[in-house]
Every structure is written in C-alpha cells, then in structure tokens.
Design a protein around this motif. Structure first.
Motif, PDB file in Angstrom:
ATOM      1  N   THR A 277       0.808  -1.221   0.000  1.00  0.00           N
ATOM      2  CA  THR A 277       0.000   0.000   0.000  1.00  0.00           C
ATOM      3  C   THR A 277       0.837   1.266   0.000  1.00  0.00           C
ATOM      4  N   GLY A 278       2.130   1.141   0.296  1.00  0.00           N
ATOM      5  CA  GLY A 278       2.974   2.326   0.412  1.00  0.00           C
ATOM      6  C   GLY A 278       2.761   3.090   1.695  1.00  0.00           C
ATOM      7  N   THR A 279       2.062   2.505   2.667  1.00  0.00           N
ATOM      8  CA  THR A 279       1.753   3.183   3.921  1.00  0.00           C
ATOM      9  C   THR A 279       2.890   3.024   4.924  1.00  0.00           C
ATOM     10  N   PRO A 280       3.425   4.127   5.449  1.00  0.00           N
ATOM     11  CA  PRO A 280       4.414   3.995   6.530  1.00  0.00           C
ATOM     12  C   PRO A 280       3.774   3.330   7.743  1.00  0.00           C
ATOM     13  N   ALA A 281       4.560   2.537   8.477  1.00  0.00           N
ATOM     14  CA  ALA A 281       4.013   1.819   9.628  1.00  0.00           C
ATOM     15  C   ALA A 281       3.410   2.770  10.648  1.00  0.00           C
ATOM     16  N   ALA A 282       3.996   3.961  10.802  1.00  0.00           N
ATOM     17  CA  ALA A 282       3.484   4.916  11.780  1.00  0.00           C
ATOM     18  C   ALA A 282       2.069   5.375  11.448  1.00  0.00           C
ATOM     19  N   LEU A 283       1.667   5.276  10.176  1.00  0.00           N
ATOM     20  CA  LEU A 283       0.340   5.721   9.752  1.00  0.00           C
ATOM     21  C   LEU A 283      -0.610   4.555   9.496  1.00  0.00           C
ATOM     22  N   ALA A 284      -0.122   3.339   9.650  1.00  0.00           N
ATOM     23  CA  ALA A 284      -0.937   2.162   9.358  1.00  0.00           C
ATOM     24  C   ALA A 284      -1.893   1.868  10.511  1.00  0.00           C
ATOM     25  N   SER A 285      -2.899   1.057  10.230  1.00  0.00           N
ATOM     26  CA  SER A 285      -3.828   0.631  11.278  1.00  0.00           C
ATOM     27  C   SER A 285      -3.106  -0.304  12.246  1.00  0.00           C
ATOM     28  N   THR A 286      -3.727  -0.501  13.415  1.00  0.00           N
ATOM     29  CA  THR A 286      -3.122  -1.380  14.416  1.00  0.00           C
ATOM     30  C   THR A 286      -2.943  -2.795  13.873  1.00  0.00           C
ATOM     31  N   GLY A 287      -3.960  -3.310  13.167  1.00  0.00           N
ATOM     32  CA  GLY A 287      -3.852  -4.649  12.597  1.00  0.00           C
ATOM     33  C   GLY A 287      -2.792  -4.735  11.529  1.00  0.00           C
ATOM     34  N   GLN A 288      -2.673  -3.684  10.720  1.00  0.00           N
ATOM     35  CA  GLN A 288      -1.656  -3.658   9.674  1.00  0.00           C
ATOM     36  C   GLN A 288      -0.255  -3.615  10.286  1.00  0.00           C
ATOM     37  N   GLN A 289      -0.087  -2.825  11.346  1.00  0.00           N
ATOM     38  CA  GLN A 289       1.200  -2.779  12.032  1.00  0.00           C
ATOM     39  C   GLN A 289       1.569  -4.146  12.603  1.00  0.00           C
ATOM     40  N   LYS A 290       0.593  -4.821  13.180  1.00  0.00           N
ATOM     41  CA  LYS A 290       0.853  -6.146  13.772  1.00  0.00           C
ATOM     42  C   LYS A 290       1.269  -7.132  12.681  1.00  0.00           C
TER      43      LYS A 290
END
Length: 389
Positions: A277-290
């Motif tokens: 998605t090109g999303t930085p981890a700091a801006l990702a959802s909690t589930g996406q970060q996990k």
C-alpha cells in the motif's frame, strides 16, 4: 533443530517451582491475564544473553513471598549436542546481580551461550513500536542485529559510555579539549561500526522479505533514519568517522546547551513501510502494524536460520491480537510449516483450535500448567509437566 527439552523455574515471578518438558514442536499456553503465560516466555528468553523479552529489572524477577532469589534453567538440544543453561540470582552475591551457567560452569562470556542458542520474540508491547519514541525502536533494531552479530552489543555499550562521559563533561562546563577529543574519537569509531552492522541487517532483512513469506502478511520495506548510515551507503567508513568527529567537535556548545549529543548512533530511528500500500508503519492501522511486525519477525528468524544453521526459538506472546481471521489463519499455516520450536500464548483457547494437530496446549494458572487433551497428547513422551506448589 534447536530444541528446548526441559525448562525449570525456581521462585521466578508467579512460579514457586515448575519443571516443564515441551513435547511438541509447537506449544500453546492459554489462560486469563495474570495467569503466568508471559512469565514462562520471559523465563525462556532469559536463557539467551540480554535482558529478556520484558527488559525487566532484576528486582522484579523473584517470586513475591519467596526468598528474593530466582533461577531459570533449560536443557537444550543444540547443533553441538546437549547443553544445560541456567541463569538467576548470584548464589553468594547481591540480589541485583545475575549470573549464567553453562553445563554447570560459569561461561567465559555470554558469547559462549549465544553460540549455542538463539530466540526471537513478539510481545504486545511491540504493537506500539511505531507510536512511541525512537529509543524503543532503536532497542528493537539492536536486538535484531545482536542475534546475528553478538559483537554489536559491545560496540553500542562502548558508544553509549563515551556519549555519557562527554555529556557529563559538557554539562560541568569542563572544556578539556584533549579529553573531549578522545571521547569524540571513541564515539565516532563505535557509532560507525554499530551503524554499519545495522545497515547490513536492514539490507539482509529486505532481501529475506522480498524472497516472500507464505500467507497474507504484507511485505515490508525496512529503512533507517540515520545520517551515519546514509553516508556509509556512499562513503568509506574512515571518511564517515572523520565527518562525525568534526561534527561532534563543532557541536560542543550546542550539545552542552541541549544536554546531549545531536550526532551519534543513539539518534538512529527504524522505519518500516507496507510495500503493498505504500503506507508507513506509523500511519498504518493497528492490525496492519501487527501484520508487518509478524512478517518482520518471521523474516528475521529465517535469516538467523540461514546464517547460523539452526532456527531460533520463536516466542510469540498474544500474536493473534489485532489480526483479522484471514491473517490469523495464515499465521497458523506459516507456523505449522516452520522448522522451529515455537511457544504461543493467548487468553482464548478457541483461536488455537486450528493447531490441534500440530501443537500441545496447556492452561496456565496457580503456578502450574494443566495439559489440554484436545490438542496433541503431551503424555506421549512421559511426564512433560511437574510442579511443586
């Protein structure tokens, strides 16, 4: 395969006395919060060099109501044969001192233990890794480096000691140019060595992730926010050391006013981006970060296996939290196929049922483990658990 065949606890956390013999490659520990699940994972993590998965103070490890001492021992099957590793309070020393034993003897250094065993872990606290300060991410990064480069810990310790000494000199207003120059030389040398090790790990991790992981975990791209690493990518190490020395010397007045060095390996930050998605981890959802973190941990375990010839122990504390059902099922499929010993925890027994054919399971609580016969039969290899209240 590296295997933990027996774990013994004495006055550790909530356990007065426990001997557990993991029988299956995957072990599930389930029970309510506070029932001792994470304590068992922490005990295993303390059998490898470092401060364990909680990073706890030694004063917090003895059992309340015990004797202010504690001990953890493990019997391992390693690539070099059987090994007994123990750690705990010094028998005749202060309570805030921890010692190791290898086959009953004091090892020459913790590197003797690190050569034989390795472990990687995932904890709920890591779910907030990209929402908190950079110091936590830097510690996480350095633990990943240390698992492959044991000398990295010495470099960082020497670096941090030199930075602390320079900070005190500047805070006291003592402008001893020779002394400051010596400390800045040490900072530069150790910072460049540590940054080079971090940069190498990031490169190898990205290659491992690009090679692909089974299941639906999003691929991550790892990076470093670090001017030292940035220069090392294009300049020789000696030139970067010269640049860093000059920067530290020029910044003495600024650093004295700020109360700390603006340059050094302590300023590095870990970056992670979801490639899909090109999303930085700091801006990702909690589930996406996990999901990104799980993929990173699994890639790191695979990297250790490739580099050292054996897979590390995988200690996964509440790994299913924040995962949607699809990614949770994907995780179970990945773990079922990994050539590694794995210990999982969770509060909900039901989420682990897809692993009944692959894992043994125990309910925790009251300082003991109770086998769950719905999973693999743990009594197939004798008496895997014994405890003394």
């Amino acid at each position: 395969m590296l295997r933990l065949n027996r774990l013994s606890l004495t006055d550790f956390r909530t356990y007065a006395s426990l001997t557990w013999r993991p029988a299956a490659r995957i072990s599930v520990l389930y029970g309510p919060n506070g029932s001792g699940k994470t304590n068992l994972l922490e005990a295993i993590s303390l059998l490898v060099p470092g401060r364990g998965l909680r990073g706890a103070r030694l004063a917090d490890l003895p059992r309340q109501g015990g004797f202010d001492t504690w001990a953890v021992a493990g019997r391992f099957q390693t690539s070099e044969g059987k090994a007994d590793i123990g750690t705990g309070s010094a028998p005749d020393g202060p309570a805030d001192r921890r010692v190791f034993r290898l086959d009953g003897q004091a090892p020459r250094s913790q590197a003797d233990i690190a050569r034989l065993v390795a472990a990687v872990w995932l904890t709920p606290q890591m779910d907030r890794l990209f929402q908190e300060g950079l110091s936590g991410r830097r510690r996480f990064l350095d633990r990943l480096v240390w698992a492959l480069e044991p000398g990295h810990a010495r470099e960082m310790a020497a670096h941090d000691t030199a930075v602390g000494s320079r900070n005190r000199l500047l805070a006291d207003g003592r402008q001893d140019r020779a002394w400051l120059a010596g400390l800045e030389d040490a900072i530069a040398r150790h910072a460049v060595a540590a940054s080079a090790a971090r940069l190498a790990l990031v490169s190898r991790l990205n290659q491992q992730i690009e090679a692909g992981l089974a299941g639906s975990f999003p691929p991550a791209r790892i990076g470093l926010a670090c001017p030292i690493a940035g220069r090392l990518a294009t300049e020789p190490a000696l030139a970067v050391e010269d640049w860093l020395r000059a920067g530290l010397e020029a910044g003495r007045k600024r650093d004295a006013a700020a109360g700390g060095a603006a340059l050094g390996a302590h300023r590095t930050d870990l970056l992670m981006t979801d490639v899909t998605t090109g999303t930085p981890a700091a801006l990702a959802s909690t589930g996406q970060q996990k999901a990104l973190l799980i993929g990173l941990i699994l890639a790191h375990a695979a990297l250790i296996a490739a580099a050292r010839g054996f897979a590390p122990l995988l200690l996964l504390d509440e790994p299913a939290v924040h995962l949607d059902p699809q990614r949770r099922d994907s995780l179970w499929q990945v773990l079922a196929g990994l050539p590694a010993q794995i210990v999982l925890t969770g509060t909900d027994r039901e989420i682990f049922l897809p692993l009944v054919a692959h894992a043994e399971a125990f309910e925790t609580g009251g300082g003991s483990l109770r086998p769950d016969t719905s999973f693999l039969r743990p009594d197939a290899v004798g008496s895997p658990v014994s405890c003394v209240p």
